[in-house]
Design a protein around this motif. Structure first.
Motif: not given
Length: 259
Positions: A1-19
């Motif tokens: 089994m792997a001993t390390e892995v990356n965890v990522n997320s898609d972010l910065g997806e607000s726009f102007g006043p929309w969160k």
């Protein structure tokens, strides 16, 4: 089994006043951020805020370029020539690089977004156009590519490092690609179910379809979508569950398994 892995997320997806999403909390959990570059979501101020939050949390920064489709959040089919795709990619990567540089940060990877990513997961020419664009901007960038798709092959063909990505909150077809979002079983909303799926993929170094088919792959990185209501709970559960299994969660540039 792997001993390390990356965890990522898609972010910065607000726009102007929309969160959109809860980036501040997600960035306390994940180790790499894929930052929207203004075409499918995000704007210069949101990009700057996300870069600063990433720096504060020691999170590596990646560009998340998509189709120019704010209304459709980059999830609608759009047709471009390969030359256009190369420039669409380069434009967005360069925009985030400029903002990152202005804040003393560095962009280290690129992950295509939404429908553009899904189309390139089945279209070798489109995947090659993306890979060429990334390399042309900076050959040291990592291509965060959907596992077992032409994205991985394209990255390696042009000489980029490829990190193979699986998804904690999505299901797969027998082809090893993501189940289309229009399908009722496309998303996994239960955090514990996500953890079980991720642990199985890491343990067996494979993707499993909803029909039970096993598709071998190298699992370098795990994505938790930042725009889902369950994002924070899923990210936290996945990270804590993996660490309890003695798997280190590392930033993408620190990952030793990449080819």
């Amino acid at each position: 089994m792997a001993t390390e892995v990356n965890v990522n997320s898609d972010l910065g997806e607000s726009f102007g006043p929309w969160k959109m999403g809860n980036d501040a909390e997600i960035l306390k959990i994940v180790r790499s951020a894929n930052v929207a570059c203004g075409f499918h979501a995000g704007d210069p101020m949101v990009m700057a805020k996300t870069v600063k939050l990433s720096l504060e949390n020691g999170v590596s920064i990646g560009a998340h370029p998509g189709f120019p489709d704010l209304q459709g959040f980059g999830r609608r089919v759009m047709r471009f020539t390969n030359a256009e795709i190369e420039m669409i990619m380069a434009y967005q990567i360069g925009a985030l690089m400029a903002i990152a540089t202005a804040h003393g940060a560095k962009v280290t990877h690129v992950k295509p977004h939404g429908m553009m990513a899904n189309m390139s997961a089945e279209d070798e020419d489109l995947a090659m156009a993306m890979a060429r664009a990334i390399k042309a901007v900076d050959p040291n960038l990592i291509f965060l590519a959907q596992a077992v798709t032409p994205q991985v092959t394209a990255a390696r063909k042009v000489g980029l490092r490829a990190a193979e990505e699986v998804f904690a909150d999505r299901t797969y077809t027998d082809k090893g690609i993501l189940t289309p979002r229009k399908e009722p079983n496309a998303m996994i909303h239960d955090a514990q179910e996500s953890l079980r799926a991720v642990k199985r993929m890491i343990e067996e170094q494979a993707i499993f379809s909803t029909n039970g088919k096993k598709i071998p792959c190298q699992v370098d990185s795990v994505c938790v979508h930042g725009d889902e209501p369950t994002a924070v709970a899923t990210a936290r559960t996945v990270r804590e569950g993996l660490e309890a299994s003695q798997i280190r969660i590392v930033a993408l540039p620190e990952l030793r398994s990449m080819q």
